[in-house]
Design an enzyme around this catalytic site. Structure first.
Site, PDB file in Angstrom:
ATOM      1  N   GLN A   3       0.836  -1.190   0.000  1.00  0.00           N
ATOM      2  CA  GLN A   3       0.000   0.000   0.000  1.00  0.00           C
ATOM      3  C   GLN A   3       0.874   1.245   0.000  1.00  0.00           C
ATOM      4  O   GLN A   3       1.671   1.440   0.916  1.00  0.00           O
ATOM      5  CB  GLN A   3      -0.880  -0.049   1.256  1.00  0.00           C
ATOM      6  N   SER A  23       0.760   6.550   2.827  1.00  0.00           N
ATOM      7  CA  SER A  23       1.380   7.551   3.699  1.00  0.00           C
ATOM      8  C   SER A  23       2.614   8.175   3.064  1.00  0.00           C
ATOM      9  O   SER A  23       3.344   7.528   2.316  1.00  0.00           O
ATOM     10  CB  SER A  23       1.799   6.910   5.023  1.00  0.00           C
ATOM     11  N   SER A  83       4.779  -1.686   4.354  1.00  0.00           N
ATOM     12  CA  SER A  83       5.222  -3.046   4.644  1.00  0.00           C
ATOM     13  C   SER A  83       5.092  -3.875   3.371  1.00  0.00           C
ATOM     14  O   SER A  83       4.287  -3.562   2.491  1.00  0.00           O
ATOM     15  CB  SER A  83       4.431  -3.663   5.792  1.00  0.00           C
ATOM     16  N   GLU A 139     -10.671  -2.946   6.699  1.00  0.00           N
ATOM     17  CA  GLU A 139      -9.731  -3.784   7.425  1.00  0.00           C
ATOM     18  C   GLU A 139     -10.411  -5.137   7.621  1.00  0.00           C
ATOM     19  O   GLU A 139     -11.616  -5.242   7.818  1.00  0.00           O
ATOM     20  CB  GLU A 139      -9.362  -3.154   8.765  1.00  0.00           C
ATOM     21  N   GLU A 165      -5.064   8.898  18.283  1.00  0.00           N
ATOM     22  CA  GLU A 165      -5.683  10.229  18.312  1.00  0.00           C
ATOM     23  C   GLU A 165      -6.741  10.345  17.209  1.00  0.00           C
ATOM     24  O   GLU A 165      -7.833  10.865  17.435  1.00  0.00           O
ATOM     25  CB  GLU A 165      -4.610  11.313  18.129  1.00  0.00           C
TER      26      GLU A 165
END
Lengths: 410, 362, 410, 362
Positions: C128, C131, C164, C247, C380
Site C-alpha cells: 500500500q 502515507s 510493509s 480492514e 488520536e
C-alpha cells in the site's frame, strides 16, 4: 502618615525597620498585648492600615509602604506572635485578592481612598459579578447589559451566577456589556456595583453538597453612577485580566508541613483503623501519599522561587494539580471507609461563609472537591493556558474574536 | 455465552423504560427529592420509595418474578432479564426496591428452596437481604435464641418498605423475619437509595437454610447484577454529557467540538462498551449457572463499578457549573455511582478475589 | 464455473450446501487428504478460488458465491479440519483486506479478473503506497504527483513511507495528486502501481526495535497505464475510503480464549517466577488481567453482533483498546522481569515478513507495541472518529477543506 | 531545604551542557550507535564509551570529584552539584560512566573512608559498583576466600572501562578489586548504557569496610541521584515534543494547536515540574545528610522514574511515525527511561518502602 521605606533590594536593614514599625504600632494600638480587652479589633486594624502595615507593597497612604511584597511575611509573623487581631483573609478573600489589586491599578485616587481601607479591614465585604449562565469559561461572551443614562448613571440588567458572599457583600466588582456592536472583548466595561441597590436580588444556589455556598444574582434596572466605573468604557476586559491574574499568592507564607491537608486526614484514618486495610488500598494510599508529597515539594519550590524574586511558570499548575489530588484523595477516602462511606453527615441547606474541608465528613469532601476543577477557571481552561503561555504551543483556530458580539450564535 | 440482548429482552427493556420515563422522569428527580429549604431526606418520603410505581413495575410488568420459575409463581425468565431491568433502573434512579427484593431476597429464597418466593415474585410483597449494603464476604452478627433473632444490622438497602427480611445469622444460616424488628433511617450518600439500620429483639424467625453457601451465592449474584445497574448509570452519564456538549456553546463553538473533550468522551465510550460486554457476561453466566460465573462476576464488578464512577465524575466535570447544582440530576448519578462502588464489594475487592479464582497468587 | 448459492437468509440448507461444495472440492483437488504429496498447494488454492470457496461473499467468477459473509467460517472450518493448504492471510493481508475490496467495488471486470485470483492465492503480494513523510494522519494532503501523458500513461513522482511488504510486493495500491489546483480531497486519483517498474526504489526503514518491518518507497518517473487506474480521475479520496474502511474483520472466527494473547505470556511468567512477585506488582497484574478480559469479552460481543447481522459501532474501538492494553502489558512485563528486563534479545537489522510478538522477548514486545497506537490510524485519529461518528459530537473548525491544495501551508 | 539551583550550580550546568552539546550532540547519537547494517552494539565501541569526552567532563571540568572534599582530592562541592551534571547527562545520553564512577563508586569509597577516592575524584581512573543495575536491596553472592574474591555479578552498569570495582560480598562487606576478573558484554535494552557481566576467580581484593550500611547508603544515594538523570530525560522528551508539534503541520494547522495534545502536554509538564522539585529535594537531603533523606529519595525515585517513562512514551507517540525510526533519537530516550525505571529499584519498590518510612503499614 508614615514615610515610605527604602526601596533598595531586600536587606536586613529593611527587615529591621519593618519590625520596628510593627513594634511602634503595637505599642500605640495594642498596648497590653493579647490581654488587651478594651481595644476594638476594628480600631486596631484601621491603625495598622494607616501605619502602612496592611499590605506593605501598596503605596503609602493606601495601607502600604511601597516595600517589596515578600516582606509582608515579616510583618504578619510579628503581629501573629503578638496575638494581634487579623482581618480574616478567608472571609474577605475576593476583596483582598481580586478587587483590591484592580482598584489599585485602575481606580482614581478618590476611588482608592473610598474603598481600600474598609475593604482591607473587613468592614465592607466584596463579591464578584463576573460569570453568567451563558458565559462561564467564555467569560467575554457575557450578556449583562449596561446602558448609559443622560444623568451620568448607568442602568444594568442581567443575571450573574456562582457569586460567593453575595448575600453578605456591600460591593461587587461587575463586568457588563456596554457595546454589543463590537467584538466581544471590546464592548465590556468594568464597574463597582452597590449591592444595596434595590434592583439587586440575591438567591442562594444549592449545590451537590446540599448547602449553598454560591448565589445567583439578578440585576434589574440597577443604577451605577459613572463615578463607580473602573477603567475606560469598553476596556473592561483588560481591567478584568488584572482581577483574574491576581489570585492571592501566599508569598513568604509558611511552608506546608508534610501530611498537611487532605492526605493527613486519610493517613490518620489509615493508622487508626487497621480493620479497613487491604493490600490494594495500601498500594493506592502509597501512590496518593507520594502525589501529595510531590505537590507539597512543588509548592515549596515555588515559594522559594518567589521569595528569591525568581517567579517561574510553575505557579500556573498549582490549582490544576491540587484539584486532581483532592478529587483522587477524597474518592479514595470514601472507598476506604467502606460502610461508613455509604453515609453522609448532613444534607441541610445552609449558606456557609467558608468552605471547610476538615470540619465535615468524607462524603462532603468527596462532593465538594468536584468543584475544585470547575470554580475559578476549569482544569480544561488551565491546561489551555499552560499549553499556550508556558509551553508556547499554538492556539486553536478561533472564530469568535473578530465578530461583533451581537452576531455570535448563542 | 450469549452477550447480546434477545428480542424478548429488548421488549422488556422498552416496557420498563416507557414506565419509568412516564412515572419517574430523571429531570424531575431533584425537585422530588428536596426543595431548596428541605433538610435531611426522609426515607419514608414517596420520592424515596414510590409504592405505586413499584406495583406497576413489579406486579403489572411482572419484573419481580423474572428469575423465578413459573412453577414457583414467577415469570420463568432468568437473571439475564433481571439485569435488563437493572440497566433501566440505573438510567432512571427510580425509587423502587428491585435490587433488594427481586434480586437479593428472591435469589436467597430460591436457593433455599422456600415457597415464600412466590410472594415476592408476584409483587404482592417486598423483601430484602438484611446485610450492610457494603457487604462482600459477610460475617453475620445476629444471634439465634430459641427460634428468635436478636442483634443489629446497619446500612441495609431497600429495607424501608420491606415486608420480608432474609436475615443471615452467626454461622451463616438464613432466617426469614416478618416482624419484631425496628427500622432507623440513616442519612445516605446516595439520595435515591436510602439505607436503614435494623434492630432485632427476639424477633420471631423461620429457618430458611443452614447452608452458608446460599448467602455467598446471593451476595455474588447481587454483585454480578449490580454491574448492569452500573452500566445503566454510565450510559446515562455518557449520553447526557454528549447531549449537553452538543448544545452548550462557548467561544462561538459547541463545547463538544473541542478535541480534548472529544477524546475523553471517546475513551469513556470505550469503557462503557466494555462494561456492556462484562455485565452481559456476568448475567448470562449467573443465569446459566456457568462454572466460571465467579470469574465473570468479579470482572464485571471490577470494571463496571469503576466505569460508573468515572462516567459520573466526567459528567459532573464536563457539565461545568450546572452539574454542581442541586437542580440538575447529574449529582444524583454521582452519588448512586459512588455508593454502588462500595455496594456488595468494591471493584478492588473483586480484583483481589481473582487472585484465587484464576491462579495469580500474591 | 459454479452456480450461485441461494441468497435467502442464512439457513441450515445453505450451510449444508456449502459443506457439500467443500467436500466436492476436496475430492477433486485434494484427493488423499493431508497425505497428498503430489498436489501442489498453489493448484489447490486456484481450484478453491474457482469453486467460489475463497471468499464466499464475493461474486461468482471472482472466488465467491454471493453468499453471506458470515458463512466463510463454515468453509474455513471444513478445510482446516481436512488439513488443506491455506493462503497464509498474514503474509498477504494488505491484498486481502485492503486491495481486494477496493478492486471489487471500483475495478472494471477486466481488472477484477486480472488481479483478484493471484492476489487471493498469494502468487502476487500487494502493498500500500498511501502515507508520506508530510501526509500521515492528514493523508489527503499527500504530495506525490501523477501527470497524465498523451500516450495514456501516467508518470508518478514522490515519496511514500511506512510501506510493509514493499520489497516482496508485485503490485501496490497508490494514491497520487492529479490536480493541485482544487481542494485537497478532490485532486487525488487512485492507481495500481507495478512494483517492478524501474522507477520504484524500495529502501528498508529501520525502526525502534532494530529491525525494518517497513520501507520507504521512492517513485521517480514511474509509468502507470491509465488502464491501471481505479475509479475516476479526481475521485481517489472516495476510493481510498473503501480501502481504509475494509480492514479484515474476522467474522465468524473463533472466539479468543481467556488469557489468549499478551496477558497469557505475562500470567505464565507470574506463575512460574514467584521470586519476581511483589504486592504492588500483584495489584497491577490483576488490573491488567481484568482489562484483558474486558477486551476479550468486548471482542466476543462484537463477534456475536456481526454473526447475528447486527454490526454495532463497537468495532471502532477495538484497535484503540488493544493498543492501550498492549502498551500497558508490555511495559508491565519488562518491569516485572527486573534485571532480565534490562536486556534485549537482538538488535540485528532484519526485514521480517511478519510481526511476531510471541517469538521475541519482553523488550522487543515493549518497543514494538509502541507502534500499535500509530500504524494504521493513530489512536488520536481513532478517538476523533469515535467522537464524531459514534457519539455524534461536532467536528472542529476546519481551515483545510475548501482551499486549493497548492495554497495550503506545509 | 534549598530546592533552587545556586548560581554556582547554574554555571556548572552551562559548562557541562556546552561540552556535551559540542562533543556528543543528541542528533548524532543514532548514527554513532549503529548504521543500517550494524548488528548488536559493541560495548567497547567508542560510541558507547567515549574516553576523550569522559576525560573532558571528569578531569577537565572536574565533575568526577564534585562530592569529594578538597582534603580528599575532590572539588569540595556536594551531591547537589553532581545531580546537576546528571540532569545534563539525562538530556544528552552522552556515553560516560558518571553514575557508576562519580556517584556509586565514589560514594562507597567516601563512606568507607578510603583514600583511593582521590583517584576517581581526579578523573584519572574510573570505577563502578559491582551490583546488578536493577539492585535495590542487594544480597551479594560474591565469596571471600583468603583475601580473594570469587563469583559472578551480572548486568553491571558503567563497568566497560572501569579500573576500580567496588564489590559487595556475602554479608555486606565491600572490597576493592582492580584485576583478576573478566567482563562479558550483555545486549542491553538501553543502547547508551551498556551492561556487563563480571566474573571473579580468586581476584586479589582489598577490604574497604565490613559495615553493610555503606552498601545500603550507596544504593540509596544512587537512586536519589538517578532521579536527576530521569528529570533530564523527561525534560528533553517534553521539550523536543513541544518543538516538533510547533513545526509539524497536518490539516493545515500546526499539530501542536490540537487541544487534545495540548492538554496531554500540559499534564506532562505538571509532572515534570513535580519531578524537578522532588529531584532537588532528594539531592539536597543527601548532600546535607538530612534525617528524612530516605523519605525524599523514595519520593523522588518513585515520581521521577515514572515521569521519565511517561515523557518518553508520549514523545514517541506524539512524534508519530518519525519517532518509531532508528534515525530519530527519541527511541534512545525511551530505552534509557525504561532501563532507568528498573535501575537501583523501581518506582514501585520505593513507594512500598514508604510504608515503613512514614508509618503507613500494610
Amino acid at each position: 502618615m508614615s514615610e515610605p521605606v527604602s526601596t533598595d533590594p531586600v536587606s536586613t536593614d529593611l527587615v529591621d525597620e519593618l519590625r520596628s514599625r510593627v513594634r511602634a504600632l503595637l505599642t500605640e494600638a495594642w498596648p497590653n498585648g493579647a490581654a488587651t480587652q478594651d481595644v476594638d479589633a476594628l480600631d486596631f486594624l484601621r491603625a495598622r492600615f494607616d501605619a502602612g502595615l496592611a499590605w506593605v507593597h501598596f503605596p503609602v497612604g493606601l495601607g502600604g509602604l511601597g516595600a517589596p511584597r515578600a516582606l509582608q511575611a515579616v510583618v504578619d509573623a510579628e503581629l501573629a506572635a503578638a496575638g494581634a487581631p487579623d482581618n480574616d483573609p478567608r472571609r474577605i478573600g475576593i476583596g483582598l485578592g481580586m478587587a483590591a489589586p484592580t482598584i489599585l491599578r485602575y481606580g482614581t485616587s478618590e476611588q482608592q481612598r473610598r474603598w481600600l481601607r474598609p475593604l482591607w479591614t473587613g468592614e465592607e465585604v466584596w463579591c464578584q459579578l463576573f460569570s453568567e449562565p451563558g458565559a462561564g469559561s467564555d467569560l467575554a461572551a457575557l450578556a449583562t447589559r449596561a446602558l448609559p443614562g443622560t444623568d451620568g448613571v448607568w442602568t444594568v440588567d442581567g443575571q450573574k451566577v456562582w457569586t460567593s458572599s453575595a448575600h453578605t457583600a456591600r460591593w461587587a466588582i461587575l463586568v457588563a456589556r456596554t457595546d454589543p456592536a463590537v467584538p466581544k472583548h471590546r464592548g465590556i466595561t468594568y464597574f463597582v456595583c452597590d449591592m444595596t441597590d434595590p434592583g439587586v436580588e440575591v438567591r442562594p444556589l444549592r449545590q451537590i453538597t446540599g448547602e449553598a455556598e454560591f448565589n445567583e444574582v439578578f440585576l434589574t434596572g440597577v443604577r451605577i453612577p459613572d463615578t463607580d466605573r473602573l477603567g475606560a468604557v469598553g476596556e473592561g476586559w483588560q481591567v478584568a485580566q488584572t482581577t483574574l491574574n491576581n489570585e492571592r499568592v501566599s508569598i513568604g507564607g509558611q511552608a506546608t508541613p508534610r501530611e498537611g491537608g487532605l492526605i493527613g486526614i486519610v493517613a490518620r484514618t489509615w493508622r487508626t483503623h487497621p480493620e479497613l486495610r487491604t493490600a490494594e488500598l495500601h498500594q493506592r494510599l502509597l501512590r496518593h501519599w507520594v502525589d501529595a508529597e510531590v505537590l507539597r515539594l512543588t509548592g515549596e519550590r515555588l515559594r522559594q522561587q518567589l521569595a528569591a524574586g525568581q517567579p517561574g511558570p510553575e505557579g500556573a499548575g498549582g490549582k490544576l494539580a491540587f484539584a486532581r489530588l483532592a478529587q483522587e484523595l477524597t474518592g479514595f477516602e470514601v472507598e476506604l471507609l467502606g460502610e461508613a462511606g455509604l453515609g453522609y453527615d448532613d444534607w441541610t441547606m445552609v449558606r456557609p461563609e467558608l468552605v471547610d474541608f476538615t470540619g465535615r465528613e468524607a462524603g462532603y469532601r468527596y462532593l465538594r472537591a468536584k468543584g475544585n476543577s470547575i470554580e475559578g477557571g476549569t482544569s480544561e481552561i488551565l491546561r489551555n493556558i499552560i499549553a499556550e503561555r508556558v509551553l508556547g504551543l499554538p492556539p486553536e483556530p478561533r472564530t469568535d474574536k473578530d465578530v461583533p458580539w451581537k452576531e455570535l450564535a448563542r | 455465552m450469549n452477550l447480546l440482548y434477545t428480542e424478548i429482552e429488548e421488549e422488556l427493556r422498552a416496557s420498563v423504560r416507557a414506565l419509568l420515563t412516564d412515572r419517574s422522569p430523571v429531570a424531575a428527580l431533584p425537585g422530588r427529592l428536596a426543595g431548596p429549604d428541605q433538610h435531611d431526606p426522609d426515607p419514608h418520603d414517596p420520592a424515596l420509595h414510590d409504592p405505586a410505581l413499584w406495583h406497576a413495575l413489579a406486579a403489572e410488568l411482572g419484573t419481580a418474578g423474572l428469575q423465578v420459575p413459573e412453577a414457583a409463581g414467577g415469570a420463568g425468565a432468568s437473571l439475564r432479564e433481571s439485569a435488563v431491568v437493572l440497566e433501566e433502573l440505573g438510567r432512571s434512579l427510580a425509587p423502587v426496591p428491585f435490587l433488594g427484593s427481586a434480586v437479593l431476597a428472591t435469589t436467597a429464597l430460591l436457593a433455599a428452596g422456600s415457597e415464600r418466593v412466590a410472594e415476592l415474585a408476584s409483587g404482592a410483597r417486598t423483601g430484602t437481604l438484611a446485610v450492610p449494603f457494603s457487604s462482600w464476604e459477610h460475617r453475620p452478627t445476629v444471634r439465634v435464641e430459641g427460634g428468635t433473632l436478636s442483634g443489629r444490622v446497619t446500612s441495609v438497602a431497600d429495607a424501608t418498605a420491606a415486608d420480608l427480611l432474609v436475615v443471615p445469622v452467626e454461622g451463616g444460616a438464613l432466617y426469614l423475619v416478618e416482624r419484631g424488628f425496628t427500622r432507623t433511617a440513616r442519612t445516605s450518600l446516595d439520595l435515591t437509595r436510602p439505607l436503614t439500620d435494623l434492630a432485632f429483639e427476639r424477633a420471631p424467625a423461620h429457618l430458611l437454610t443452614e447452608d452458608p453457601a446460599v448467602l455467598a451465592r446471593t451476595l455474588r449474584t447481587g454483585a454480578g447484577l449490580l454491574a448492569s445497574e452500573q452500566l445503566g448509570i454510565a450510559e446515562w452519564c455518557l449520553a447526557s454529557t454528549v447531549d449537553y456538549l452538543r448544545e452548550r456553546r462557548q467561544f462561538n463553538r459547541p463545547v463538544g467540538s473541542f478535541q480534548a473533550l472529544k477524546h475523553r468522551l471517546a475513551d469513556l465510550w470505550l469503557e462503557v462498551v466494555g462494561a456492556r460486554a462484562t455485565a452481559r457476561a456476568a448475567a448470562d453466566a449467573l443465569a446459566n449457572g456457568a462454572a466460571d460465573a465467579p470469574v465473570l462476576v468479579a470482572v464485571a464488578a471490577s470494571h463496571c463499578g469503576t466505569v460508573a464512577v468515572r462516567a459520573a465524575e466526567e459528567c459532573i466535570q464536563l457539565h461545568g457549573g450546572i452539574g454542581m447544582t442541586w437542580e440538575h440530576p447529574a449529582h444524583l448519578f454521582l452519588k448512586r455511582a459512588k455508593a454502588d462502588q462500595l455496594a456488595l464489594g468494591t471493584p478492588a475487592r473483586y480484583r483481589s478475589a481473582l487472585a484465587d479464582l484464576v491462579d495469580l497468587p500474591a
